[in-house]
Structure formats: structure tokens, C-alpha cells
Design an enzyme around this catalytic site. Structure first.
Site, PDB file in Angstrom:
ATOM      1  N   ASP A   1     -66.500 133.567 -31.678  1.00 32.59           N
ATOM      2  CA  ASP A   1     -66.182 132.791 -32.876  1.00 32.59           C
ATOM      3  C   ASP A   1     -66.681 133.505 -34.142  1.00 32.59           C
ATOM      4  O   ASP A   1     -67.538 134.400 -34.067  1.00 32.59           O
ATOM      5  CB  ASP A   1     -66.870 131.423 -32.744  1.00 32.59           C
ATOM      6  CG  ASP A   1     -66.168 130.317 -33.509  1.00 32.59           C
ATOM      7  OD1 ASP A   1     -65.301 130.622 -34.339  1.00 32.59           O
ATOM      8  OD2 ASP A   1     -66.513 129.131 -33.271  1.00 32.59           O
TER       9      ASP A   1
ATOM     10  N   ASP B   1     -58.443 124.971 -34.964  1.00 33.04           N
ATOM     11  CA  ASP B   1     -59.403 123.896 -34.725  1.00 33.04           C
ATOM     12  C   ASP B   1     -58.718 122.541 -34.793  1.00 33.04           C
ATOM     13  O   ASP B   1     -59.343 121.520 -34.518  1.00 33.04           O
ATOM     14  CB  ASP B   1     -60.537 123.943 -35.758  1.00 33.04           C
ATOM     15  CG  ASP B   1     -61.712 124.762 -35.257  1.00 33.04           C
ATOM     16  OD1 ASP B   1     -61.694 125.161 -34.083  1.00 33.04           O
ATOM     17  OD2 ASP B   1     -62.647 125.011 -36.042  1.00 33.04           O
TER      18      ASP B   1
HETATM   19  C1  DGJ Z   1     -65.309 126.678 -34.507  1.00 30.15           C
HETATM   20  C2  DGJ Z   1     -64.395 126.776 -33.325  1.00 30.15           C
HETATM   21  O1  DGJ Z   1     -63.089 126.955 -33.715  1.00 30.15           O
HETATM   22  C3  DGJ Z   1     -64.558 125.522 -32.472  1.00 30.15           C
HETATM   23  O2  DGJ Z   1     -63.644 125.528 -31.417  1.00 30.15           O
HETATM   24  C4  DGJ Z   1     -65.962 125.475 -31.984  1.00 30.15           C
HETATM   25  O3  DGJ Z   1     -66.206 126.558 -31.125  1.00 30.15           O
HETATM   26  C5  DGJ Z   1     -66.925 125.495 -33.154  1.00 30.15           C
HETATM   27  N1  DGJ Z   1     -66.659 126.574 -34.046  1.00 30.15           N
HETATM   28  C6  DGJ Z   1     -68.347 125.579 -32.677  1.00 30.15           C
HETATM   29  O4  DGJ Z   1     -69.224 125.709 -33.717  1.00 30.15           O
END
Ligand code: DGJ
Length: 728
Positions: A479, A549
Site C-alpha cells: 500500500d 477503496d
Molecule cells: C488503504 C487501502 O486501500 C485499504 O484497502 C486498506 O489497506 C487501508 N489502506 C489500510 O490502511
């Protein structure tokens, strides 16, 4: 061979799949573009490359008369400073303060296959591709700058892959202010610009705008390719649709700040450029130093946007990256993020895994919150040590519990970041990108690590690999949740600070290369607050991306459809989440949520333990169906049938390479009190085969592609259906 050179060595004709690309050396000095489009046997460059006297268009030195000006020549790599007033591909600065670069043709070389780029991700060629690369050398002898333009073609793929390598062969430093990966002058302006814009939780929305005089551009100034604009543009003819018409598309294999532009000049010529964003960029090349631009993938299609996408998908599924997972079917995931956020411990994770038993789910991903004091998003990035309070048995026990529930184990990292509240920051505050004399801006309460520094890269590689070696981890979600601000490195001198944008990306690629090659068996998924870095640079290392997300099925219709313009479904991961959805609070059937995710890399992101018996049955059906059809995600051809940006519904389908199998998903957004009868016609089937739908009924391939079949009325909002056809 796919590249033809005229006997006098002055005309070049690249033939690749269904496309031809041609240019000629004019006046023994300049490579001038003649043609890019549908494949032809011959291109008459002498006729196609035209110049005429025009007022205020200066004549370059050494040319008699006034009919030649670089300002109107269709140059393959135009330089700034000596009479082309349009957007330059290259601009340099020399110690005397001059910004002039007079690139003159020196010669060419033909190379079999496709050379790799130093330090940058790029496509590769296989022997069966019959690929060939043309290297064209230009030089400014006065300052000693050599530019080698690279053009690769694969005999059967309708694409041209371009990049430029720069060498300082002079005795003085040369500062690069701009070095684009491609420049292309198309002979008219009758185009619409297609690009993908967006935001966090709303990535890759499709925008189509007519070209107008002047410059239209999309770019990132964020240090990452970003949610806001994707490094992809296409010029299509106004009548071009999904299935018919010409498209000229470019995609940059790069994950940092980029610029893509289309400039229509006063003589109706359209100049297209793509490369590292020259905004706030400079790069000092000492004598003997070189600089490599990222590569740009240029795709031509005469069969509309579907044809364009098919070429990109083919290249990215087969020739981008070396992960053994690239062409393989991927596991069905349960990710705990939306199920628990930061509130979990060993017991609750075990319960989540146990609740998956017997449902067909294959891999458990432990998301953010397992390390340091990470009980919220305010701290601990950089401290890659297991939180013993939450997980007293460590990752081994979590992996063991997953295994006992029949699941492999995967783990989330955010290795490029550092929290000010972390042991790492307390030990090395200068490892964060920041201007030491100023307060720094936080984003999600974190800073970005300075990956231009070797010791920082070593720390990241060692800390990630240590964790990967500590437990049976077969999947990593990588990430990155902020962009770069106050861009300054403690390790660079003042006059080289503008190099940091690109040095960061090179540093990231070095880290990714080292980690992924040490752990080739691991399936890496890229993520940046969802799909904030969905680009071929990241795909080279990580064959799939958490597409957004936003896990709401109806928002995902647009996000996934837009993404598919350039990127294959095998690169998009999509999960079934809870209803009402956490991002938009929409209520959607379990069935619809499953069907929208089913033609991507599939998984779940909710508390499976809280599902009703009926929903558990649906999970079983979804995972069974996915296992039957996921080979199509790996190698099927995608056809987009209904565009959710145009209307109230969505449809797409995947067809197997032998055309004997196809799966179709249709979704209706809002219910209609007086629905019209609507026929869905399919694409890409064999007209001579008879197909049976697995729930009953047979059709001829010709029938499905011409008469189509009548869609059922779907009552209620947000409904979806799936059809699975197999040849008899
Ligand atoms: C952003 C990601 O896109 C989410 O899926 C998740 O992993 C969060 N970060 C965790 O902080």
C-alpha cells in the site's frame, strides 16, 4: 522482419500487427514523421512529409530558402531552442546558460528482440514474438548530447514501444529540463481525447472531449501516477465507438509524476507527447553520464476502443513483468480490512478464518494494524515488528490458524512510508522527505521515506524480507497512502533537489525489484489508497492492483469499466463487501455484489462470521462459479457491451482464446417502471458454433452476436445477472 529500412537508409517503416508507423530523415538531419495507422505495404514518405513557407516560422541554419522550418516539421523528437515553438520533447541547459539543443541524425541500428531498460520496468519480448528494435541516434555535437530513440515492434501486436536514452558525450555537465518518452505529430486534428480521471474512491472515470486548438493535457505533480489522472490517453476519431473506428493510444510505463498532452497547432497538426512530468524536474548529467526515459506503449486500433484494449491487455498479461503469477489463476481472498479495520486480535482473526471453512475461499489477508503500536492510522509506519499485544503468537500463529481453516496467508505492508510517531522516525528523522527548515505537511498523519537514499532502500528491503522470511506468507498487499510534498532530500545538494521526484521512483523500482526477485513465489498486489497507482510501472512488479477503496458494487461498475480501457481484468482486484456499503452507504443485493466482482481477481472484505445461512450459501455458489470461470480472467478476451457512463446499465464479457466458452455479466443501475425490451448482443464468439448456457437454452454464435437475446426485466435497483456459455 517487422522493420523495413529503405536502401538509402533514410526511410523507416515499422509494421506490427495491424499497424504501420513510418518516418524519414529529412535533409540528412531530422527524423520526420510520415504515418501511423492501419497497416499498409508501402508508405510514400516523400509525399506525406510536407513543409511550406509560413510567416514567423524561422528557418534552421544551413538551409537555403524559407520553405523549411522546424516549427512546421513533423519531428520525431523535437528539441527546444532552435525554431520549433511547439511543445518540445527535450530541453537542456548548459553551463553557459543556453537552453539550445540541435539534434542531428547520425545513424541507426536494428536489434533483434527488445533490450531491457536500465533501472526501469519495461515490456519484454519472447522469441516467438519476432520482435525487433530500431535504435535511431541523434546528436548535438556542440554540447556532446547524444539521444538514442528506441522503437520496438512485435510482429503480431498492433503496438509501437518507444523510449529515449540520453548520453552526455561532451566535456561539460548538461542539465535536462525535459525529456519525454515519445513525441508524435499526427497530420490533422479531427480527434477526441479520451482519458481517465478520478479521485480516491472514484478512480478512472472516463472523460471524452473534442480536441481544440492549443494544448490539452493530463498530468500528475504528486510524485505518484495518482488517482487524479492515469498515465493513459487515447485520441479517437469522433465516430469511433467500442467496436469500430480508429484509436491512437499511449500509456506510460511509469509510476511517478507524468505529463501527457495533445497540442493542436495553427496548421491543424496534433502533437502528442508523454513522459516524466517536466514540471519541477531537472537532472544533471555529468560528462559520460546517461539518462533513460521510461517507455511509452503506443497502441493503434481500427476496431474501436475494444480493439485498443485487447492489445493493451494482451501485452500486459503476457509481456509485462516476470512474476510466475502473471498468467496464473489467482486465489480467492478474504481480507479483514472492512471486517475489522484496526480492531482485531489473534482470537478474532482466527474466528474470521474459521468462519470461512467450507466456503471455497482460499487465502486470508491480514491488512493494516499488525505491527508496532498501530491501533489507528496515526502511528508506527516504518516499525515493521509484530504487535505482540494483539498477536502474541506472532505471524506464524496467524498463518497456522489460517492454514487450519484451509487458507493460505497474506500480509499488508506500507513500506514507502514513515509515521512521525514511530521508532524509525525517532532514530532517523532525516529519512523522511521534507525541507528541514520548514514544518512538513502530513497526509494521513504520515510522511514519505526518501527512497533516493541507499540506506533507506536497504532498510525497507531488509525489514520487509525479514517479515516475509518469518512466516509462510504467500501474498503481499503493498500500500502507499500519501503523495509527495516538500520534496527535498537530505542527501542531495541544493542544485540537484529537483531530481528527487524521479530518484524516488527509481528508488522504489530498485526496492521492488529486490524484494520481488527474492520472493518470486509471493503474489504481490499493489495498492495506493485503492487504485491510486494503477500503472504499468507497478504492474511490472505486481500483477494485480486493489482497484479502488470504494468497494460498492455500483460505483465499481464505472471504476472497473474505465480501468479496463487500458488494463486487463486480471490486474483488477475486486471484493464483495458489506451492505450498506461503508463508502457510499448504498444497499445492494449479495448476488449483485458478487457478480460485479466476479470477472476480476475475486475476494471478500466483510465479516464472514456475520453472514446469514442464505448468504453463506451464496458465497459457496459464487466461489464455485469463480473457480469454473477464472481461467477466463487469466486468458480470455474482454468485450465491453454496455457503458455505465452512457446509461443506466452495464455489461461486459470474457471469451476464451478458442472461443468455446464465454461469461457475460449484466447490471442494471436503477429500476424502471416501464422497462423497454432490450437485446444484448455478444461479441467475439465463433459464428459457426452452438453455445449452451449453463442454466439451459442453446444459441448459435452468429445468433448471439447478431440477434442477441432479450434481457430479462430486473425489478428493484442495483440488480445483476450472469450467463455462462459453452460450445456444444
Ligand atoms: C488503504 C487501502 O486501500 C485499504 O484497502 C486498506 O489497506 C487501508 N489502506 C489500510 O490502511
Amino acid at each position: 522482419m517487422p522493420i523495413k529500412v529503405s536502401k538509402d537508409g533514410k526511410q523507416f517503416h515499422l509494421q506490427a500487427g495491424n499497424t504501420s508507423y513510418a518516418f524519414a530523415i529529412m535533409h540528412d538531419r531530422w527524423p520526420a514523421h510520415a504515418y501511423w495507422g492501419k497497416r499498409v505495404n508501402n508508405v510514400n514518405c516523400d509525399d506525406l512529409i510536407r513543409t511550406t513557407e509560413r510567416g514567423f516560422c524561422p528557418t534552421p541554419h544551413g538551409i537555403d530558402g524559407r520553405a523549411i522550418s522546424l516549427d512546421t516539421l513533423s519531428h520525431e523528437y523535437p528539441a527546444f531552442g532552435n525554431s520549433d515553438f511547439r511543445s518540445p520533447a527535450i530541453q537542456v541547459k548548459t553551463p553557459d546558460g543556453a537552453r539550445i539543443c540541435d539534434l542531428v541524425y547520425q545513424g541507426y541500428e536494428l536489434v533483434k528482440g527488445k533490450p531491457a531498460l536500465d533501472g526501469l520496468p519495461c515490456l519484454h519480448a519472447e522469441d516467438s514474438d519476432n520482435a525487433e528494435t530500431l535504435l535511431l541516434t541523434l546528436k548535438d555535437t556542440q554540447i556532446g548530447l547524444k539521444v538514442v530513440l528506441s522503437y520496438t515492434v512485435y510482429a503480431e501486436k498492433s503496438a509501437i514501444i518507444r523510449s529515449a536514452a540520453l548520453y552526455n558525450e561532451g566535456g561539460e555537465p548538461i542539465t535536462l529540463l525535459r525529456a519525454m518518452s515519445l513525441s508524435l505529430d499526427l497530420p490533422d486534428k479531427d480527434f477526441e481525447l479520451v482519458h481517465l480521471y478520478g479521485a480516491h474512491v472514484k478512480e478512472r472515470q472516463i472523460a471524452v472531449t473534442p480536441l481544440r486548438y492549443g494544448t490539452q493535457s493530463v498530468e500528475s505533480r504528486r510524485g505518484m501516477s495518482s488517482h487524479a489522472h492515469n498515465p493513459f490517453i487515447a485520441l479517437k476519431r469522433p465516430h469511433t465507438n467500442e467496436d469500430q473506428g480508429d484509436v491512437y493510444a499511449c500509456n506510460l510505463v511509469y509510476s511517478g509524476s507524468f505529463l501527457a498532452l495533445a497540442e493542436v497547432d495553427t496548421y491543424d497538426v496534433t502533437r502528442v507527447q508523454m513522459g516524466i512530468n517536466p514540471f519541477d524536474f531537472s537532472w544533471e548529467m555529468q560528462p559520460n553520464a546517461s539518462f533513460q526515459t521510461p517507455e511509452a506503449v503506443m497502441v493503434y486500433s481500427d476496431s474501436g476502443l475494444n480493439g485498443m484494449s485487447a492489445t493493451f491487455h494482451d501485452l500486459y498479461r503476457n509481456r509485462l513483468g516476470h512474476s510466475p503469477w502473471l498468467k496464473k489463476e489467482r486465489p480467492i481472498v478474504i481480507n479483514n480490512w472492512e471486517a475489522t479495520y484496526f480492531s482485531f486480535d489473534e482470537t478474532s482473526l482466527k474466528a474470521l478464518c474459521d468462519s470461512c471453512t467450507g466456503l471455497g475461499i482460499e487465502l486470508f489477508v491480514l491488512d493494516d494494524g499488525w505491527f508496532g503500536k498501530r491501533n489507528d492510522d496515526l502511528r508506527s509506519l516504518g516499525d515493521w515488528v509484530v504487535n505482540q499485544e494483539k498477536l502474541p503468537g506472532g505471524l506464524k500463529t496467524v498463518a497456522e490458524n489460517a492454514k487450519n481453516a484451509g487458507l493460505q496467508f497474506g500480509l499488508w505492508f506500507e513500506p514507502e512510508m514513515i509515521s512521525p510517531d514511530s521508532d524509525l522516525y525517532r532514530a532517523h528523522p532525516d529519512w523522511a522527505i521534507q525541507v528541514p527548515t520548514r514544518p512538513h505537511s502530513l497526509s494521513r498523519m504520515q510522511c514519505v521515506l526518501d527512497l533516493s537514499r541507499e540506506e533507506v532502500r536497504d532498510y525497507v528491503v531488509d525489514s520487509v524480507c525479514k517479515i516475509l522470511d518469518s512466516a509462510p506468507i504467500s501474498y503481499v498487499k503493498w500500500d502507499a497512502n500519501r503523495h509527495l510534498t516538500e520534496v527535498c532530500s537530505a542527501a542531495l545538494p541544493a542544485h540537484r533537489q529537483q531530481e528527487l521526484w524521479h530518484r524516488y521512483v527509481l528508488g522504489l523500482y530498485d526496492v521492488l525489484e529486490r524484494i520481488t526477485s527474492r520472493h518470486p513465489e509471493v503474489l504481490f498486489e499493489s495498492c495506493s489508497g485503492g487504485g491510486g497507482r494503477f500503472d504499468p510501472g507497478m504492474l511490472y512488479y505486481m500483477p494485480q492492483v486493489w482497484a479502488s477503496d470504494c468497494s460498492d458494487a455500483i460505483e465499481r461498475l464505472r471504476i472497473q469499466y474505465g480501468t479496463s480501457l487500458c488494463y486487463p481484468v486480471s490486474s483488477m482486484s475486486a471484493h464483495v463487501s458489506v451492505s450498506p456499503n461503508h463508502q457510499v452507504h448504498r444497499q445492494t443485493d449479495f448476488d449483485t455484489r458478487g457478480l460485479v466482482a466476479l470477472l476480476c481477481q475475486f475476494g471478500y472484505e466483510l465479516n464472514i462470521g456475520a453472514l446469514t445461512d442464505e448468504e453463506r450459501e451464496q458465497v459457496k455458489q459464487q466461489t464455485a462459479l469463480y473457480k469454473q470461470t477464472r481461467h477466463l480472467i487469466a486468458d480470455g478476451t474482454l468485450y465491453r457491451l454496455r457503458n455505465p457512463f452512457d446509461g443506466n446499465d452495464f455489461a461486459w464479457m470474457l471469451v476464451s482464446p478458442d472461443k468455446r466458452e464465454a461469461v457475460v455479466v449484466y447490471a442494471l443501475v436503477l429500476s424502471d417502471p416501464q422497462p423497454c425490451f432490450s437485446r444484448l448482443t455478444l461479441r467475439g464468439l465463433d459464428p459457426n458454433l452452438t453455445y449452451r448456457e449453463t442454466n439451459g437454452g442453446t444459441w448459435g454464435g452468429d445468433e448471439l452476436m447478431n440477434t442477441g437475446f432479450t434481457l430479462p426485466f430486473l425489478f428493484g435497483d442495483f440488480k445483476a445477472r450472469l450467463w455462462h456459455f459453452k460450445a456444444e
